[in-house]
Design an enzyme around this catalytic site. Sequence first.
Site, PDB file in Angstrom:
ATOM      1  N   ASP A 166     -14.796   6.251   2.183  1.00  0.00           N
ATOM      2  CA  ASP A 166     -15.024   5.266   2.660  1.00  0.00           C
ATOM      3  C   ASP A 166     -13.837   4.016   1.901  1.00  0.00           C
ATOM      4  OD1 ASP A 166     -15.793   3.570   4.413  1.00  0.00           O
ATOM      5  OD2 ASP A 166     -17.907   4.332   4.667  1.00  0.00           O
ATOM      6  N   ASP A 167     -14.126   3.100   2.476  1.00  0.00           N
ATOM      7  CA  ASP A 167     -13.149   1.326   2.382  1.00  0.00           C
ATOM      8  C   ASP A 167     -14.211   1.393   0.912  1.00  0.00           C
ATOM      9  OD1 ASP A 167     -11.343   1.263   4.422  1.00  0.00           O
ATOM     10  OD2 ASP A 167     -12.889   1.845   5.277  1.00  0.00           O
ATOM     11  N   ASP A 183      -8.795  -3.876  -4.645  1.00  0.00           N
ATOM     12  CA  ASP A 183      -7.386  -3.490  -4.253  1.00  0.00           C
ATOM     13  C   ASP A 183      -6.419  -4.451  -4.958  1.00  0.00           C
ATOM     14  OD1 ASP A 183      -5.236  -1.721  -2.655  1.00  0.00           O
ATOM     15  OD2 ASP A 183      -7.117  -2.015  -1.245  1.00  0.00           O
ATOM     16  N   CYS A 193       0.509  -1.038  -0.695  1.00  0.00           N
ATOM     17  CA  CYS A 193       0.143   0.070   0.417  1.00  0.00           C
ATOM     18  C   CYS A 193       0.781   0.930   0.398  1.00  0.00           C
ATOM     19  CB  CYS A 193      -0.605  -0.367   1.251  1.00  0.00           C
ATOM     20  SG  CYS A 193      -2.370  -1.338   1.696  1.00  0.00           S
ATOM     21  N   GLY A 236     -11.299 -12.980 -13.302  1.00  0.00           N
ATOM     22  CA  GLY A 236     -10.338 -11.875 -12.821  1.00  0.00           C
ATOM     23  C   GLY A 236      -9.921 -11.546 -14.499  1.00  0.00           C
ATOM     24  N   SER A 247      -5.884 -10.652 -16.402  1.00  0.00           N
ATOM     25  CA  SER A 247      -4.697 -10.135 -16.435  1.00  0.00           C
ATOM     26  C   SER A 247      -3.967  -9.725 -17.485  1.00  0.00           C
ATOM     27  CB  SER A 247      -3.741 -12.094 -16.849  1.00  0.00           C
ATOM     28  OG  SER A 247      -4.098 -12.674 -17.604  1.00  0.00           O
ATOM     29  N   ASP A 249     -11.392  -4.373   2.818  1.00  0.00           N
ATOM     30  CA  ASP A 249     -11.960  -3.202   2.786  1.00  0.00           C
ATOM     31  C   ASP A 249     -13.863  -4.505   2.877  1.00  0.00           C
ATOM     32  OD1 ASP A 249      -9.743  -1.502   1.851  1.00  0.00           O
ATOM     33  OD2 ASP A 249     -10.128  -2.059   0.278  1.00  0.00           O
TER      34      ASP A 249
END
Length: 347
Positions: A49-50, A67, A16, A138, A140, A90
């Site tokens: 916010d998260d 994230d 982070c 996902g 890539s 989160d």
Amino acid sequence: MMSEIRLTQFSHGGGCGCKIAPSVLSKILSGLPQTGMFPDLLVGLESSDDAAVYRLNDTQAIIATTDFFMPIVDDAYDFGRIAAANALSDIYAMGGKPIMALAVVGMPIDKLPIETIQKIMAGGAAVCQSAGIPIAGGHSIDSPEPIYGLVALGIVHPDKVKRNDKAQAGDVLVLGKPLGIGVLSAALKKGELDAEGYRQMIAVTTQLNRTGIALSDMAGVHAMTDVTGFALLGHLLEICRGSHLQAQVEFHRIPFIDIALQLAQAGYATGAAARNWSSYAEAVILGGDIAEWQRKLLCDPQTSGGLLVSCAPESADAVVAAFNSDGFSRAAVIGSMQTGDAQVMVR
């Protein structure tokens, strides 16, 4: 055991700590359209916010977040574990239960062996399995620096969402995990973090903040967030600004990783800590006995850091007990919320 390939050599910033500085991010987001025309969007951009929260019906709301970051450690499997735990945090910070994740993968295909990339993804999958959810897909890309993370989805009752802007005057602040991950990462990148320091770093960053689910059921919990790249001061300031309150923090009550305290006093710090301080220094009042190394710890970017809870004083013991029951033995009350300008006072 460390990987033979040093993943951190491919990244200009790790974990982070590679977030865009708070002041710069604020300017970038300032031109986006308001989201008030969507009444079922319970949480959007307005409070930093998260995660986003969208109401599906009277008893269900979906939580959505993404994230991802560059390596904070050299071991591929550990990198995947840390990135996944950080992304799921989160969901927990909103009081929700994760239900599914999608992988976000960017890798320098010409520089990393396929086996290394597989280990990264296996680490992420292992953490998701621990959380009881699948990685269902996902995206890539071939990128110059290794990037890994998740799009995470969760579920929560609309009435039990824990925002970061609902703190109340008189609340106490509870921090779930000890701080110091950025300092440890700085020492690691220089090859000066010993085996015990690395063990502690992995233990903290891979521990799931699942206590957020239990905290969502506590009426005395008024606001919640997790401490990540903007450090304790930055994320606490978001609570202050959203709630129009002042925070008062006692440095000696803040839990720190023991080795991180020693390293900070020896001068270890990240560049992100300096960027964080320059972004919000005008909203922080430090007591005269706060040393430079202590200030840097307060600005130290956390990767997969702990939950920060603003709760009624009479709920503080129950909040700490909830953390303790989930294995967060260092959870502690670190301060309080008071009426006043939106700033943080540390003594």
